[in-house]
Design an enzyme around this catalytic site. Structure first.
Site, PDB file in Angstrom:
ATOM      1  N   ASP A 149     -58.774  26.620  51.162  1.00 58.59           N
ATOM      2  CA  ASP A 149     -59.774  25.865  51.941  1.00 58.59           C
ATOM      3  C   ASP A 149     -60.489  25.174  50.785  1.00 58.59           C
ATOM      4  OD1 ASP A 149     -61.845  24.975  53.499  1.00 58.59           O
ATOM      5  OD2 ASP A 149     -62.656  26.830  54.114  1.00 58.59           O
ATOM      6  N   ASP A 176     -58.877  19.804  55.738  1.00 59.89           N
ATOM      7  CA  ASP A 176     -59.180  20.456  54.450  1.00 59.89           C
ATOM      8  C   ASP A 176     -58.847  22.030  54.332  1.00 59.89           C
ATOM      9  OD1 ASP A 176     -61.128  21.392  55.950  1.00 59.89           O
ATOM     10  OD2 ASP A 176     -63.133  21.045  54.877  1.00 59.89           O
ATOM     11  N   GLU A 177     -57.993  22.488  55.420  1.00 63.32           N
ATOM     12  CA  GLU A 177     -57.595  23.919  55.008  1.00 63.32           C
ATOM     13  C   GLU A 177     -56.236  24.159  55.562  1.00 63.32           C
ATOM     14  OE1 GLU A 177     -59.889  26.774  57.609  1.00 63.32           O
ATOM     15  OE2 GLU A 177     -60.472  25.131  58.978  1.00 63.32           O
TER      16      GLU A 177
END
Length: 422
Positions: A38, A131-132
């Site tokens: 993350d 974003d993860e």
């Protein structure tokens, strides 16, 4: 990570339902190891990378007067600024905050670069958002070491290549890994072994469980359920009556850390790649050619381990000034051959017509994947009955037993430069 702009999607209970069967343990009783990566304040971190003068200053990505906050750095978060809130409210909470307009093209480019780093250690990468991502690194331990070593390796590579930080959670399931990465923030790593799952989960507030929003939390609190331990020790029949048979059973399973969802690349994201960053920027064509051969060999090896062939070959170069260029071509027949991938990468390299620029990184990615056992490879008229394809499968067996450097081409042993594999 998908290159889709916007705020982090809200989880629903359907997200926890397994779309594929649970992944069995490996032969020999080795349990699977799942990693959740993350990025820390992703949009804000990308903007700070190119606006270093804002370091230490409260800032957020979003409109200065209208719109919403997409991401805020940790200095702004200390004032209560959060992603998803109106920009006007953010500025009331923190009048000194600097609002930076978003640049989604750059965010997508950075996200794609991070995915390429993740795919350098495993073919099992599932993008959850821009974003993860989740990784199944069960098989990667043979080459890259312990799960913690793999996590620290990835954190260092992302920081070096993209100039931003990430938090890593490691556990026996996606659920545990996700919570672990949250506990690792910012810029940390938390590993939860299979035997430590209940000790890790049970002291946490029940709202830690993804899908437990305000309404569900209020209902749980009315039942006297405050911690995950409270939830775990509540009879399943009680939870089913209160939340319905499906959600009630799922809450009970998650409270004990049970989550059978597999890490699966989503349609359209499937690809295999590798990048190499030189220890020193180079303009030596011989060094670049050797490194492209090394990268092609690594990509071909990963494709064979994943049981896939590919048709779309992409060459990616990053120069000393961090400019990036990429070129692609499509093959007539899918392949997993080192020589074929290398030949096509060199073809793309030659077409660029470069005049000895200083190069920082080279990469090759193959997409348009098909299962190897379902694909037909058209042989050339002069192809021998047995050739490099069989030879590479023989070297694969050596690499599985002795590691990635158990056997390699002689040309790759004659260069004394230092490079670090991504």
């Amino acid at each position: 990570m998908t290159a889709q702009p916007g705020t982090r999607p809200r989880r629903s209970w359907s997200d926890w339902l397994p779309s594929t069967p649970a992944l069995p343990t490996e032969p020999g009783g080795h349990d699977r190891v799942i990693m959740h990566i993350d990025m820390d304040a992703f949009y804000a971190s990308v903007e700070l990378r190119r606006r270093p003068e804002l370091a230490g200053t409260p800032m957020f990505v979003g409109g200065a007067e209208r719109g919403v906050v997409l991401s805020a750095n940790y200095e702004a978060r200390a004032f209560g600024v959060e992603g998803g809130m109106p920009s006007s409210r953010a500025l009331r909470l923190c009048p000194q905050a600097v609002a930076v307009p978003p640049d989604f093209d750059t965010y997508g480019e950075v996200s794609a670069g991070i995915v390429a780093v993740l795919e350098s250690v495993t073919a099992h990468v599932e993008s959850a958002s821009i974003d993860e991502a989740y990784l199944d690194v069960t098989g990667s331990r043979r080459i890259f070491g312990s799960p913690r070593q793999i996590g620290e390796h990835l954190r260092a590579l992302i920081a070096d290549e993209q100039g931003i930080t990430c938090s890593v959670g490691i556990g026996p399931s996606k659920f545990v890994a996700k919570i672990a990465s949250g506990r690792a923030k910012p810029d940390g790593l938390v590993e939860v072994g299979r035997g430590d799952v209940t000790a890790f989960l049970h002291p946490l507030p029940v709202t830690t469980i993804g899908g437990v929003g305000d309404v569900t939390a209020e209902k749980l609190h009315r039942l006297g359920i405050v911690t995950v331990a409270d939830l775990a020790h509540t009879p399943v029949s009680t939870l089913r009556r209160a939340f319905g048979p499906q959600q009630g059973s799922l809450l009970s399973e998650l409270a004990w850390g049970r989550d059978g969802r597999r890490v699966v690349a989503r349609p359209g994201e499937r690809g295999v790649g590798c990048q190499e960053t030189f220890g020193r920027d180079t303009d030596d064509p011989a060094v670049v050619r050797a490194e492209l051969l090394r990268v092609a060999g690594t990509v071909a090896w990963r494709m064979r381990q994943a049981g896939v062939l590919g048709r779309v070959v992409t060459l990616n170069l990053r120069f000393a000034d961090f400019r990036t260029v990429s070129r692609s071509l499509t093959l007539a027949s899918p392949t997993d051959s080192t020589d074929e991938l290398y030949a096509q990468a060199m073809r793309l390299y030659a077409k660029l017509g470069l005049e000895r620029p200083r190069i920082r990184r080279v990469g090759i990615r193959v997409e348009g994947l098909v299962d190897a056992d379902k694909a037909y490879c058209q042989p050339t008229l002069d192809a021998p009955e047995r050739g490099w394809r069989e030879a590479e499968r023989a070297t694969d067996a050596v690499r599985r037993k002795f590691g990635p450097h158990g056997v390699q081409r002689a040309v790759l042993t004659r260069h004394g430069y230092a490079s670090k594999q991504l």
